[in-house]
Design a protein around this motif. Structure first.
Motif, PDB file in Angstrom:
ATOM      1  N   VAL A   8      -6.510 -22.976   3.542  1.00 56.10           N
ATOM      2  CA  VAL A   8      -6.310 -23.581   2.229  1.00 56.10           C
ATOM      3  C   VAL A   8      -6.491 -22.480   1.193  1.00 56.10           C
ATOM      4  O   VAL A   8      -7.610 -22.029   0.931  1.00 56.10           O
ATOM      5  N   GLU A   9      -5.414 -22.029   0.646  1.00 57.58           N
ATOM      6  CA  GLU A   9      -5.429 -20.854  -0.242  1.00 57.58           C
ATOM      7  C   GLU A   9      -4.168 -20.894  -1.096  1.00 57.58           C
ATOM      8  O   GLU A   9      -3.070 -21.113  -0.580  1.00 57.58           O
ATOM      9  N   ASP A  10      -4.329 -20.737  -2.429  1.00 56.40           N
ATOM     10  CA  ASP A  10      -3.157 -20.830  -3.306  1.00 56.40           C
ATOM     11  C   ASP A  10      -2.391 -19.510  -3.409  1.00 56.40           C
ATOM     12  O   ASP A  10      -1.242 -19.502  -3.818  1.00 56.40           O
ATOM     13  N   GLU A  11      -3.024 -18.401  -3.028  1.00 57.96           N
ATOM     14  CA  GLU A  11      -2.312 -17.122  -3.076  1.00 57.96           C
ATOM     15  C   GLU A  11      -1.519 -16.909  -1.796  1.00 57.96           C
ATOM     16  O   GLU A  11      -2.096 -16.716  -0.719  1.00 57.96           O
ATOM     17  N   ALA A  12      -0.191 -16.938  -1.970  1.00 61.90           N
ATOM     18  CA  ALA A  12       0.686 -16.878  -0.792  1.00 61.90           C
ATOM     19  C   ALA A  12       0.483 -15.599   0.021  1.00 61.90           C
ATOM     20  O   ALA A  12       0.544 -15.621   1.248  1.00 61.90           O
ATOM     21  N   LEU A  52     -11.298 -22.025   3.689  1.00 57.90           N
ATOM     22  CA  LEU A  52     -11.160 -22.725   2.421  1.00 57.90           C
ATOM     23  C   LEU A  52     -11.452 -21.801   1.245  1.00 57.90           C
ATOM     24  O   LEU A  52     -12.576 -21.316   1.089  1.00 57.90           O
ATOM     25  N   ASP A  53     -10.437 -21.575   0.435  1.00 58.71           N
ATOM     26  CA  ASP A  53     -10.608 -20.749  -0.765  1.00 58.71           C
ATOM     27  C   ASP A  53     -11.424 -21.508  -1.806  1.00 58.71           C
ATOM     28  O   ASP A  53     -11.244 -22.709  -2.003  1.00 58.71           O
ATOM     29  N   TRP A  54     -12.306 -20.784  -2.450  1.00 60.94           N
ATOM     30  CA  TRP A  54     -13.165 -21.404  -3.476  1.00 60.94           C
ATOM     31  C   TRP A  54     -12.344 -21.801  -4.702  1.00 60.94           C
ATOM     32  O   TRP A  54     -12.437 -22.914  -5.196  1.00 60.94           O
ATOM     33  N   MET A  55     -11.532 -20.859  -5.199  1.00 59.62           N
ATOM     34  CA  MET A  55     -10.777 -21.082  -6.437  1.00 59.62           C
ATOM     35  C   MET A  55      -9.385 -21.604  -6.117  1.00 59.62           C
ATOM     36  O   MET A  55      -8.493 -20.836  -5.756  1.00 59.62           O
ATOM     37  N   LEU A  56      -9.214 -22.891  -6.264  1.00 61.49           N
ATOM     38  CA  LEU A  56      -7.912 -23.516  -6.032  1.00 61.49           C
ATOM     39  C   LEU A  56      -7.483 -24.213  -7.311  1.00 61.49           C
ATOM     40  O   LEU A  56      -8.336 -24.666  -8.076  1.00 61.49           O
ATOM     41  N   VAL A 104     -16.238 -12.788   1.852  1.00 64.17           N
ATOM     42  CA  VAL A 104     -15.995 -12.322   0.488  1.00 64.17           C
ATOM     43  C   VAL A 104     -14.678 -11.556   0.416  1.00 64.17           C
ATOM     44  O   VAL A 104     -14.401 -10.699   1.254  1.00 64.17           O
ATOM     45  N   LYS A 105     -13.879 -11.884  -0.605  1.00 66.23           N
ATOM     46  CA  LYS A 105     -12.620 -11.166  -0.859  1.00 66.23           C
ATOM     47  C   LYS A 105     -12.914  -9.855  -1.590  1.00 66.23           C
ATOM     48  O   LYS A 105     -13.801  -9.843  -2.439  1.00 66.23           O
ATOM     49  N   PRO A 106     -12.212  -8.769  -1.347  1.00 59.82           N
ATOM     50  CA  PRO A 106     -11.179  -8.670  -0.314  1.00 59.82           C
ATOM     51  C   PRO A 106     -11.810  -8.461   1.062  1.00 59.82           C
ATOM     52  O   PRO A 106     -12.812  -7.773   1.174  1.00 59.82           O
TER      53      PRO A 106
HETATM   54 CA    CA Z   1      -7.450 -18.829  -5.097  1.00 56.85          CA
END
Ligand code: CA
Length: 229
Positions: A8-12, A52-56, A104-106
């Motif tokens: 689940v991540e909005d950045e393709a 699961l991405d935190w910022m969606l 943690v990203k990246p």
């Molecule tokens: Ca995001």
């Protein structure tokens, strides 16, 4: 069985990178760009783990994690949070009902895969690579090989199938009829005492490695495979 991993991540670009790595690790990636798409995907098939991405956009990853933990059907799905900032990490750590791990990203896909395997091993006892370790015994499913104390074990095909069933279902008692069903496919031509014959052979196979007592007879009930002698 291939592990189904929901991303689940909005950045393709991140989604694609992770999906590619999962594919190469012989896992099945499922994509979702937001919480809504994630819930659709989960309703279709419960995944083995959720990244699961935190910022969606819309519902945040944290809120989705809380929802999943509230629902009985999704409560047990392991979750790894993908976070960006220190502040988020503090909050993930503070989550009591929360997630199983965070990255943690990246991050490198190598690190991510290691975390995924560790969480799967902890929650499902099987890390998706098909290799199962119990005590001093290791069964490499894809290669059909067995190792005891890191030494290769010579094993017959039926004993291998029996052992593979046992290591994937440890610490439980199975009757002869149940073992016939699971290991021999319930063939009507096989008698229950056939099970005893192959149990004996399996013990003889493990005996020189000092592991024969992992195959236990439970009087009046059947057999159990156990790491505890
Ligand atoms: Ca995001």
């Amino acid at each position: 069985m291939r592990k189904r991993i929901l991303i689940v991540e909005d950045e393709a670009s991140i989604r694609d990178m992770v999906a590619f790595a999962l594919h190469r690790a012989d896992m099945e990636p499922v994509h979702a760009a937001d919480a809504r798409a994630a819930q659709h995907a989960i309703a279709e098939a419960i995944p083995d783990l959720i990244l699961l991405d935190w910022m969606l956009p819309g519902t945040s990853g944290l809120e989705l994690a809380r929802r999943l933990r509230r629902e009985e059907s999704t409560r047990e799905i392991p979750i790894i949070m993908l976070t960006a900032r220190g502040e988020e990490i503090d909050r993930v750590n503070g989550l009591e009902a929360g997630v199983d791990d965070y990255v943690v990203k990246p991050f490198s896909t190598r690190e991510l895969l290691a975390r995924i395997r560790a969480v799967l091993r902890r929650t499902q006892g099987d890390d998706g690579s098909g290799t199962i370790e119990i005590g001093n015994l290791r069964v490499d499913g894809p290669a059909h090989r067995v190792y005891a104390n890191n030494e290769p074990v010579q094993i017959g095909p039926t004993e291998y199938r029996l052992l593979h069933f046992f290591v994937t279902h440890p610490e439980r008692v199975y009757s002869r009829a149940q073992l016939l069903d699971h290991v021999w496919g319930g063939s009507v031509y096989v008698e229950e005492r056939t099970v005893d014959v192959h149990i004996r052979r399996l013990r003889q196979t493990l005996e020189p490695h000092g592991l024969a007592n992992m195959v236990q007879t439970v009087r009046g009930a059947g057999y159990r495979f156990s790491a505890q002698a």
